[in-house]
Motif scaffolding. Sequence first.
Motif, PDB file in Angstrom:
ATOM      1  N   THR A 281       6.348 -10.250 -20.974  1.00  0.00           N
ATOM      2  CA  THR A 281       5.933  -9.768 -22.288  1.00  0.00           C
ATOM      3  C   THR A 281       4.706 -10.505 -22.802  1.00  0.00           C
ATOM      4  OG1 THR A 281       7.407 -11.303 -23.436  1.00  0.00           O
ATOM      5  CG2 THR A 281       8.288  -9.142 -22.898  1.00  0.00           C
TER       6      THR A 281
ATOM      7  N   ASN B 270       3.345 -11.988 -26.084  1.00  0.00           N
ATOM      8  CA  ASN B 270       3.858 -12.418 -27.378  1.00  0.00           C
ATOM      9  C   ASN B 270       2.691 -12.753 -28.306  1.00  0.00           C
ATOM     10  OD1 ASN B 270       5.074 -13.696 -29.558  1.00  0.00           O
ATOM     11  ND2 ASN B 270       6.639 -14.663 -28.282  1.00  0.00           N
TER      12      ASN B 270
ATOM     13  N   SER C 108      13.123 -14.151 -23.228  1.00  0.00           N
ATOM     14  CA  SER C 108      11.790 -13.563 -23.359  1.00  0.00           C
ATOM     15  C   SER C 108      10.841 -14.330 -22.446  1.00  0.00           C
ATOM     16  CB  SER C 108      11.320 -13.651 -24.816  1.00  0.00           C
ATOM     17  OG  SER C 108      10.013 -13.119 -24.946  1.00  0.00           O
TER      18      SER C 108
ATOM     19  N   ASP D 145       7.371 -14.814 -21.636  1.00  0.00           N
ATOM     20  CA  ASP D 145       6.051 -14.561 -22.205  1.00  0.00           C
ATOM     21  C   ASP D 145       4.961 -15.068 -21.270  1.00  0.00           C
ATOM     22  OD1 ASP D 145       7.495 -13.712 -24.375  1.00  0.00           O
ATOM     23  OD2 ASP D 145       7.182 -15.541 -25.540  1.00  0.00           O
TER      24      ASP D 145
END
Length: 414
Positions: A137, A139, A215, A217
Amino acid sequence: MVKEELSSKLSSFLFSNKRNNKMIDYLSNKMGSHGYLPGDIMRIVYDNNESKHLSTVETILISKYLTDGGFTKGEINPTEAFTDQEINVALQYFNDKEEKIKLPLTLDNVLQVGYDEFITTIHIRELHKMNQSGLVTYNFNTQRDAKYKKGSDGSLVKAANVNKKSVNDIAELLLKGNYIADAITLNLLSGTGNDGEEFTFNIKKNEIVIHEGVSIDILDGFHRLNAIEKALTMNPELDVVFPLQIKNYDARKARQFVGQTNTVNVMPKQYVQQLKMDTHEDFIVTELMARSELKDRVSQRGNLSVKTARQITSIKNLTDAISSVFDINTKREARSLLNKLTVYFDELVGLYIEEDIPYEDSIFSINNSMLEIMKHAKEFVDSGEDEIEFDINNILLSEGEERSLGTIERKLRS
């Protein structure tokens, strides 16, 4: 809107429209190009356990197709929660269950080089699979400065600031076999593991297991990741191995890392300074931009986007104003001041946005306005009061009213 909120909202929408055969047929047709069977779509539509069973890719695809088809009237738009890169990756996705990667994920040949730092290597096809599976991801809270664009429904959307020439150059070097692989950095964002932990490291096996819910990142290497995707579409058999750094930082430390390692695609100098948080003023500005009404209202480049993003000042002007007006000697003082300034700007900027005051008709349009505003903020800080109230006359300039710092002073105190 955050990703989890979009997934939950989408799941509820699907269930409430489970008898809409036109929508289901449309969705089955669109999702069929990604390898989903009609039975898969019925399962998704009738599953009302919020985001539990919707993957990131499914959330992006379904919300996009329903928005494009006019079924959601723009209420569930993936551009509100996902970057262009994430949406483009999802659109290329095919539901091949054998290749899809899910968490927990095990990485081998890992060495621990610090309390929250690890190194290993990764083949670009493995990195590609992680990206295609929606695991990697971008961020905005920890990455480089964003740009803004308008979504299909007219709403303001953050987008990754990508240097397309850099991406194309790297892809070309990869295809020619001339790219010297340099380390890509992924961050297992602290506090995101479902079980309270982001990973388990087995020192005997030299392997790290990334836990569910984490997550992942990308802190350094977003342009290279885009280039890898581009190169693999042209030559799926590319054989390149990249060094991989794995961090386990919280958002604040991740921002510091990004500011420290800005070398190739240069960010605005003031934004780099803010990310590094060398001073108490940098810390306060960073936090104000993350948690107060100043979020998205401060330019990272100097030129204000007053119409699209309703920006009112720049990082430099905001930082300089705090530095000029306040004498901050300790982190404790900085945190106390941050809390007061958050209250002040929530009221001042919140009113400006709610009343939809044109920038050119506001006190923010006056040269060096932030310095005078900060002087007034200091009066509030020194007063010991917990709240402050403004009305529209404190911000809105009357026709013919002098554009001077004296005008700002008079209006804020009226």
